[in-house]
Motif scaffolding. Structure first.
Motif, mmCIF file in Angstrom:
data_model
loop_
_atom_site.group_PDB
_atom_site.id
_atom_site.type_symbol
_atom_site.label_atom_id
_atom_site.label_comp_id
_atom_site.label_asym_id
_atom_site.label_seq_id
_atom_site.Cartn_x
_atom_site.Cartn_y
_atom_site.Cartn_z
ATOM 1 N N GLY A 105 1.686 11.722 -0.394
ATOM 2 C CA GLY A 105 0.817 11.021 0.551
ATOM 3 C C GLY A 105 -0.487 11.726 0.802
ATOM 4 O O GLY A 105 -1.294 11.287 1.624
ATOM 5 N N LYS A 146 -3.317 12.058 -3.993
ATOM 6 C CA LYS A 146 -3.467 12.394 -5.420
ATOM 7 C C LYS A 146 -3.585 11.123 -6.280
ATOM 8 O O LYS A 146 -4.484 11.013 -7.115
ATOM 9 C CB LYS A 146 -2.251 13.221 -5.898
ATOM 10 C CG LYS A 146 -1.962 14.461 -5.073
ATOM 11 C CD LYS A 146 -0.804 15.251 -5.616
ATOM 12 C CE LYS A 146 0.547 14.535 -5.549
ATOM 13 N NZ LYS A 146 1.013 14.306 -4.158
ATOM 14 N N SER A 147 -2.651 10.218 -6.052
ATOM 15 C CA SER A 147 -2.668 8.978 -6.855
ATOM 16 C C SER A 147 -3.955 8.208 -6.636
ATOM 17 O O SER A 147 -4.568 7.692 -7.584
ATOM 18 C CB SER A 147 -1.484 8.092 -6.481
ATOM 19 O OG SER A 147 -0.284 8.728 -6.825
ATOM 20 N N THR A 148 -4.360 8.104 -5.385
ATOM 21 C CA THR A 148 -5.585 7.383 -5.068
ATOM 22 C C THR A 148 -6.760 8.009 -5.798
ATOM 23 O O THR A 148 -7.608 7.310 -6.379
ATOM 24 C CB THR A 148 -5.819 7.393 -3.545
ATOM 25 O OG1 THR A 148 -4.652 6.898 -2.905
ATOM 26 C CG2 THR A 148 -7.015 6.543 -3.171
ATOM 27 N N GLU A 162 -2.095 -1.821 -6.232
ATOM 28 C CA GLU A 162 -0.939 -2.360 -5.508
ATOM 29 C C GLU A 162 0.214 -2.625 -6.467
ATOM 30 O O GLU A 162 1.362 -2.293 -6.208
ATOM 31 C CB GLU A 162 -1.309 -3.701 -4.856
ATOM 32 C CG GLU A 162 -2.043 -3.591 -3.557
ATOM 33 C CD GLU A 162 -1.196 -2.927 -2.493
ATOM 34 O OE1 GLU A 162 -0.036 -3.329 -2.320
ATOM 35 O OE2 GLU A 162 -1.702 -1.990 -1.854
ATOM 36 N N ARG A 168 2.087 0.524 -7.693
ATOM 37 C CA ARG A 168 2.640 1.477 -6.712
ATOM 38 C C ARG A 168 4.144 1.618 -6.905
ATOM 39 O O ARG A 168 4.830 0.681 -7.272
ATOM 40 C CB ARG A 168 2.369 1.003 -5.287
ATOM 41 C CG ARG A 168 0.960 1.184 -4.844
ATOM 42 C CD ARG A 168 0.808 0.695 -3.422
ATOM 43 N NE ARG A 168 1.304 1.688 -2.478
ATOM 44 C CZ ARG A 168 0.588 2.748 -2.123
ATOM 45 N NH1 ARG A 168 -0.609 2.946 -2.605
ATOM 46 N NH2 ARG A 168 1.084 3.621 -1.269
#
Ligand SMILES: Nc1ncnc2c1ncn2[C@@H]1O[C@H](COP(=O)(O)OP(=O)(O)O)[C@@H](O)[C@H]1O
Ligand SMILES: [Mg+2]
Lengths: 243, 487
Positions: A51, A54-56, B482, B485
């Motif tokens: 959260g 990192k992914s973003t 989205e 995910r």
């Protein structure tokens, strides 16, 4: 010898990059004013708790997500200046992506899954087949071409996914928790594979919560916390996995 | 992505969800099959009528009638459809031939069989027109005064002759009961003689002095004479017979569009029967009295007026100018070409109505497509995310799904057209069997012209593309972040 990275010649550069999400009355700052550069040929690790953004961060750099503010420059060109089609072409030709959950199409064979990456960069059908077969053989999956994902082990599936990311000959590989779903042995194999690809000249960015792995394989590791880039460590120094 | 790639991927996706695709396509198949078979019926009937018209040369046939009595303006002399008018009509540019309809009741005998029927007098030139050229055996007669006749198949059937060929060159005895002034007078005189004798028997001399008696007797005798005259005129006709050779047999049952009398006799030959006067029914007589041409008809055949004149037109001229110039002379017209225009207009609305029913079915099927596509997009959200991460742009995703719904429409339309065709073949076979069973000449009621195939396919494709439009845009707008995910 310590490799020096020159900011001015970097392949990618972010400036005050922000990605905020509205969640009811709250604002989630998934990425918050991040300044990061990515050098050609380096192996960058992005670490941080789950959260932390990192992914973003990876999605933004891969052109899959759009920043709320700030900018991303690739070879001096702002991603925000590209049309949506150009952005799609950027993903189709210059960027490879690997995900924690592999994201293979369950109903297609390994070969078809890899070929799929070549549908969006004008590769003729014959060349698609040849190149997909080649890359799968290179990754040791020559006898798995006709297998569907369900018939492959987790490690094999991730190798198919890596083959799919590589088949287009990208300039950079973004891997989001590539070993997150794998056991210890497979984790080692995948990490070795990525390091090997990097040694052959591919720029690799791996997002992971596994600090140890990042330290062992990455030239440089950055740490994120609540969307902010909080620290930069230099990792291995010699292009070989560290001890 | 090439179009071929799109087709292969889309059909591959349909193949993967065979049952669902099958059900959705079935909806389209049913709708298109209904559309095709219904319109095929319309097209078949239209073709049938058109063929009939062409065969009989009706596109170049026009009927001319005397003016409607109510329409006649009192200040003008009513146009009379007499021999002079016929000649004037035949002089109108574009009119090849004008001939009157002269039909009368006859008794026709062939071998030992006899039938009461109707005959029509026709000039030799008119026999050459298409209407009278539908011969199943023999040929037209050779001239206006030939002692020959044509008969229809229906006549042979009525009289009990099985084969048209066997009737050829046989002798047909045609008898006409000619009511005439002569027969009327004969009757009057005959009965007058009886009555004079009868009256002489109970002659009362005294009465002769009374003027009143004379007057009454005269009135009585005059009234009686008139009654006897009419009675004689109607019931005591002279019989005129002639023996004609059957030259040809006309195809029967030209539909209800066209009435051809069972026996057709050359014009000059027919005049022999007609010299006496009226041969028709008492109703004709009454109308003849009314129109005042009763005695004229008897005394002078050239001033006789006709109930109908047929115009044979040059097939290359338009009917409208001819119609206008005939109507300018005060006559009423009936044009088959005009009627065909009306028939075509009727079929246009008929087809439109049938097509609308098919379209309603197609709309229902399109809702099935929308449903299937939306479901498949929801299921394939992650896949769409993967495609986008691999570099697919929105246009490509939209195309992928449009091609998929287009494939549903095309496969459904093609199968539907085939199914519709099979349905019409079955229906046609049944209809033909029924027609044959009823002794009617079996005709093809269905047609599948190319335009119908193209329209059906086009509708199937367009409706399915419209149905796929919303789902495809929705798929294109899916946010890949989205979609990919993990949580
Ligand atoms: N679509 C979204 N809507 C709202 N919040 C989101 C969305 N995507 C990510 N976030 C939030 O952004 C933060 C960063 O997420 P992420 O980048 O997935 O972190 P990491 O990959 O480091 O686990 C998290 O708090 C997450 O809940
Ligand atoms: Mg993550």
């Amino acid at each position: 010898m310590v490799r020096k990275f020159d900011v001015s010649t970097s392949w990618l550069q972010t400036k005050e990059l922000c990605r905020y999400y509205r969640r009811g009355p709250h604002e989630v700052r998934a990425v918050d004013r991040v300044n990061l550069y990515l050098e050609r040929g380096e192996f960058l690790g992005i670490v941080g708790a789950s959260g932390s953004g990192k992914s973003t961060m990876l999605n933004l750099m891969a052109g899959l997500d759009t920043p709320t503010s700030g900018r991303i420059e690739i070879d001096g060109t702002a991603l925000s200046s590209l049309t949506r089609r150009e952005l799609a072409a950027y993903r189709a030709r210059r960027v490879g992506m690997v995900f924690q959950s592999f994201n293979l199409l369950a109903h297609q064979t390994a070969l078809k899954n890899v070929e799929l990456a070549l549908y969006f960069n004008d590769t003729p059908a014959r060349a698609r087949r040849i190149r997909a077969t080649e890359i799968l053989e290179r990754l040791g999956l020559g006898d798995r071409l006709d297998h569907v994902p369900a018939d492959l082990s987790g490690g094999e599936q991730q190798r198919v996914a890596i083959a799919r990311a590589l088949v287009k000959g990208p300039e950079v590989l973004f891997a989001d928790e590539p070993t997150g779903n794998l056991d210890q042995v497979n984790t080692e194999q995948i990490a070795e594979l990525l390091a090997g690809l990097n040694r052959q000249g591919l720029t690799v960015v791996v997002a992971t919560h596994d600090l140890d792995m990042a330290r062992r394989y990455a030239h440089r590791t950055v740490r994120m916390d609540y969307g902010k880039l909080v620290a930069t460590d230099s990792g291995r120094t010699d292009g070989e996995p560290g001890q | 992505m090439t179009f071929k790639d799109l087709i292969l991927i889309s059909t591959g996706n349909l193949w993967r969800m065979k049952l669902r695709a099958f059900l959705t396509i079935s909806g389209v198949v049913i709708a298109i099959a209904a559309f095709v078979s219904m319109l095929s019926f319309g097209a078949g009937n239209q073709r049938l009528i058109e063929q009939q018209f062409l065969e009989l040369g009706l596109f170049s046939t026009m009927y001319v009638y005397p003016p409607d009595e109510e329409d006649v303006d009192d200040s003008l002399a009513a146009a009379v459809l007499d021999q002079q008018a016929v000649e004037a009509l035949s002089a109108i540019p574009g009119v090849n031939l004008a001939y009157p309809l002269e039909a009368f009741s006859v008794t026709a005998s062939l071998d030992d069989k006899q039938a009461d029927t109707r005959a029509q007098a026709l000039p030799g030139a008119a026999v050459q027109t298409k209407i009278f050229s539908q011969l199943v055996a023999g040929s037209a007669y050779t001239g206006d005064s030939a002692r020959e006749a044509l008969v229809t198949e229906d006549f042979l059937e009525e009289i009990g002759v099985d084969s048209a060929d066997s009737a050829l060159n046989k002798k047909l005895v045609v008898s006409v009961q000619v009511a005439s002034i002569d027969s009327g007078l004969t009757r009057v005189l005959q009965s007058l003689g009886e009555r004079v004798g009868e009256r002489a028997g109970n002659f009362n001399r005294d009465s002769l002095r009374s003027m009143e008696y004379w007057q009454r007797a005269a009135r009585q005798e005059m009234g009686g004479a008139m009654a006897r005259f009419v009675n004689g005129y109607l019931n005591h006709r002279a019989t005129v017979s002639d023996t004609l050779v059957i030259r040809g047999v006309l195809k029967g049952r030209h539909g209800h569009r066209l009435r051809i009398e069972p026996v057709i006799i050359p014009l000059a030959t027919a005049l022999r029967f007609n010299t006496g006067g009226f041969t028709g029914s008492p109703a004709d007589l009454a109308s003849a009295f009314g129109s005042g041409d009763f005695f004229a008809a008897v005394s002078d055949s050239t001033s006789k007026s006709y109930r109908r004149v047929t115009l044979d037109l040059d097939p290359h001229v338009l009917y409208q100018p001819v119609k206008d110039s005939v109507e300018a002379r005060g006559f009423r017209t009936f044009s088959f070409a005009e009627q065909f225009d009306e028939i075509r207009r009727f079929f246009f609305y008929f087809d439109l109505a049938l097509g609308l029913i098919g379209l309603i079915a197609l709309t229902t099927a399109s809702l099935g497509i929308v449903n299937t596509m939306v479901m498949s997009i929801v299921e394939r959200t992650r896949e769409i995310g993967v495609l986008k991460s691999l570099g697919a742009d929105e246009r490509e995703i939209r195309l992928l799904f449009l091609v998929e719904s287009g494939a549903i429409g095309s496969i459904g339309a093609a199968t539907g057209i085939l199914t519709g065709w099979i349905i019409t073949r079955i229906a046609s076979a049944i209809a033909k069997a029924v027609m044959e069973d009823q002794g009617i000449e079996a005709v093809e009621l269905f047609a599948l012209p190319l335009w119908l195939v193209l329209i059906a396919f086009g509708f199937g494709l367009i409706v399915s593309l419209l149905a796929g439009f919303y789902p495809a845009s929705r798929a294109a707008r899916i946010d890949p972040v989205e979609a990919l995910r993990n949580d």
